[in-house]
Design a protein around this motif. Structure first.
Motif, PDB file in Angstrom:
ATOM      1  N   GLY A 174       0.790  -1.218   0.000  1.00  0.00           N
ATOM      2  CA  GLY A 174       0.000   0.000   0.000  1.00  0.00           C
ATOM      3  C   GLY A 174       0.821   1.266   0.000  1.00  0.00           C
ATOM      4  N   ASP A 175       1.994   1.231   0.618  1.00  0.00           N
ATOM      5  CA  ASP A 175       2.832   2.425   0.698  1.00  0.00           C
ATOM      6  C   ASP A 175       3.824   2.529  -0.457  1.00  0.00           C
ATOM      7  OD1 ASP A 175       3.880   0.107   1.894  1.00  0.00           O
ATOM      8  OD2 ASP A 175       5.017   1.190   3.419  1.00  0.00           O
ATOM      9  N   CYS A 180       1.390   4.223  -5.657  1.00  0.00           N
ATOM     10  CA  CYS A 180       1.844   4.851  -6.902  1.00  0.00           C
ATOM     11  C   CYS A 180       0.881   4.586  -8.054  1.00  0.00           C
ATOM     12  CB  CYS A 180       3.247   4.369  -7.255  1.00  0.00           C
ATOM     13  SG  CYS A 180       4.521   4.966  -6.122  1.00  0.00           S
ATOM     14  N   THR A 181       0.291   3.400  -8.072  1.00  0.00           N
ATOM     15  CA  THR A 181      -0.697   3.083  -9.108  1.00  0.00           C
ATOM     16  C   THR A 181      -1.926   3.974  -8.963  1.00  0.00           C
ATOM     17  OG1 THR A 181       0.066   0.800  -9.328  1.00  0.00           O
ATOM     18  CG2 THR A 181      -2.206   1.266  -9.995  1.00  0.00           C
ATOM     19  N   THR A 199      -5.399  -3.906   1.111  1.00  0.00           N
ATOM     20  CA  THR A 199      -3.978  -3.663   0.889  1.00  0.00           C
ATOM     21  C   THR A 199      -3.230  -3.809   2.207  1.00  0.00           C
ATOM     22  OG1 THR A 199      -2.361  -2.142  -0.099  1.00  0.00           O
ATOM     23  CG2 THR A 199      -4.071  -1.163   1.255  1.00  0.00           C
ATOM     24  N   ARG A 200      -1.948  -4.109   2.128  1.00  0.00           N
ATOM     25  CA  ARG A 200      -1.061  -4.139   3.282  1.00  0.00           C
ATOM     26  C   ARG A 200       0.229  -3.420   2.905  1.00  0.00           C
ATOM     27  NH1 ARG A 200      -5.160  -5.426   5.058  1.00  0.00           N
ATOM     28  NH2 ARG A 200      -5.722  -7.160   6.439  1.00  0.00           N
ATOM     29  N   CYS A 201       0.956  -2.950   3.938  1.00  0.00           N
ATOM     30  CA  CYS A 201       2.087  -2.052   3.699  1.00  0.00           C
ATOM     31  C   CYS A 201       3.408  -2.635   4.187  1.00  0.00           C
ATOM     32  CB  CYS A 201       1.845  -0.722   4.399  1.00  0.00           C
ATOM     33  SG  CYS A 201       0.394   0.157   3.779  1.00  0.00           S
ATOM     34  N   VAL A 202       4.506  -2.199   3.551  1.00  0.00           N
ATOM     35  CA  VAL A 202       5.845  -2.511   4.049  1.00  0.00           C
ATOM     36  C   VAL A 202       6.012  -1.894   5.427  1.00  0.00           C
ATOM     37  CG1 VAL A 202       8.318  -2.135   3.681  1.00  0.00           C
ATOM     38  CG2 VAL A 202       6.854  -2.708   1.733  1.00  0.00           C
ATOM     39  N   GLU A 210       2.108   8.490   5.845  1.00  0.00           N
ATOM     40  CA  GLU A 210       2.647   9.380   4.816  1.00  0.00           C
ATOM     41  C   GLU A 210       2.044   9.061   3.457  1.00  0.00           C
ATOM     42  OE1 GLU A 210       4.517  12.142   2.577  1.00  0.00           O
ATOM     43  OE2 GLU A 210       4.337  12.071   4.772  1.00  0.00           O
ATOM     44  N   ALA A 211       1.859   7.769   3.165  1.00  0.00           N
ATOM     45  CA  ALA A 211       1.244   7.377   1.897  1.00  0.00           C
ATOM     46  C   ALA A 211      -0.166   7.945   1.783  1.00  0.00           C
ATOM     47  CB  ALA A 211       1.218   5.857   1.769  1.00  0.00           C
TER      48      ALA A 211
END
Length: 237
Positions: A174-175, A180-181, A199-202, A210-211
């Motif tokens: 997600g981040d 970006c997509t 979605t899941r994030c790093v 921030e994303a």
């Protein structure tokens, strides 16, 4: 109104337990994403895959020590587009992941790939990072003049050819790639949505906060899979 679902990088290397760049909880997204894939309000369904050469510039192991630590080291990317070689930007380095024609690049079997209309491979140019399914890190879209193309389909063109006006992005991370997509979809003039519970994030902490700031600034709406934006797609179906 025509809506597309873009499922970003639901691949073995991004999923626990064995992925080389595993994102916590990524594999558990499959039921939610499959429910969205089955949603009759989506008339076009896309799945992307990172599909890197082993020599890809984002792989930490392709750089000399000491500046070759995955996650913490950065290098400088140069725009590969003709006439743009003076344009640069920093690039975070990653573990080797999603190498073309390896098991790690495969879509996870839990994903209902039978419902996908278009499979897109991205990140194929060793010289440049590509998070977004639309364009590389410098905004370069598919162009024969680049010689080594990063992506095998012009997603914007494919969506416009089908009359798509809304784009919903899901997947991992997600981040990075999902963000970006979604941002590029908005920049291209589509009504853009990111489905947060798909979605899941790093970095699910400050990285995701921030994303979300970047997404909202770009005009992307952050929604839920059972929210009114998705339910509303049933109107006229």
């Amino acid at each position: 109104m025509t809506a597309a679902l873009v499922v970003v990088d639901m691949q073995e290397d991004f999923c626990p337990p064995n992925g080389s760049l595993a994102v916590t909880g990524a594999r558990d997204l499959a039921p939610t994403i499959n429910a969205l894939l089955a949603h009759p309000g989506f008339t076009f369904r896309v799945s992307s895959q990172d599909y890197h050469p082993r020599t890809h510039i984002s792989f930490a192991s392709n750089h000399p020590a000491p500046n070759n630590q995955p996650f913490s080291s950065t290098i400088t990317l140069t725009n590969p587009a003709p006439g743009k070689h003076g344009e640069t930007k920093p690039q975070r380095l990653w573990p080797v992941h999603c190498v073309a024609d390896t098991p790690g690049a495969a879509l996870i079997p839990e994903l209902d790939a039978s419902r996908i209309d278009l499979f897109v491979k991205k990140g194929m140019d060793e010289r440049v990072e590509m998070y977004s399914v639309f364009a590389d890190a410098f905004g370069n879209r598919p162009d024969p003049a680049l010689h080594a193309r990063s992506v095998d389909y012009d997603l914007e063109g494919e969506l416009r050819a089908r009359g798509v006006t809304k784009v919903f992005a899901v997947g991992v991370a997600g981040d990075y790639c999902v963000k970006c997509t979604a941002v590029d979809a908005a920049r291209a003039g589509f009504e853009s949505f990111l489905v947060e519970d798909a979605t899941r994030c790093v970095d699910p902490g400050e990285g995701w906060e921030e994303a979300k700031r970047e997404l909202r600034q770009a005009g992307v709406r952050i929604v839920k899979s059972d929210g009114p934006e998705v339910r509303g797609l049933m109107e006229g179906v």
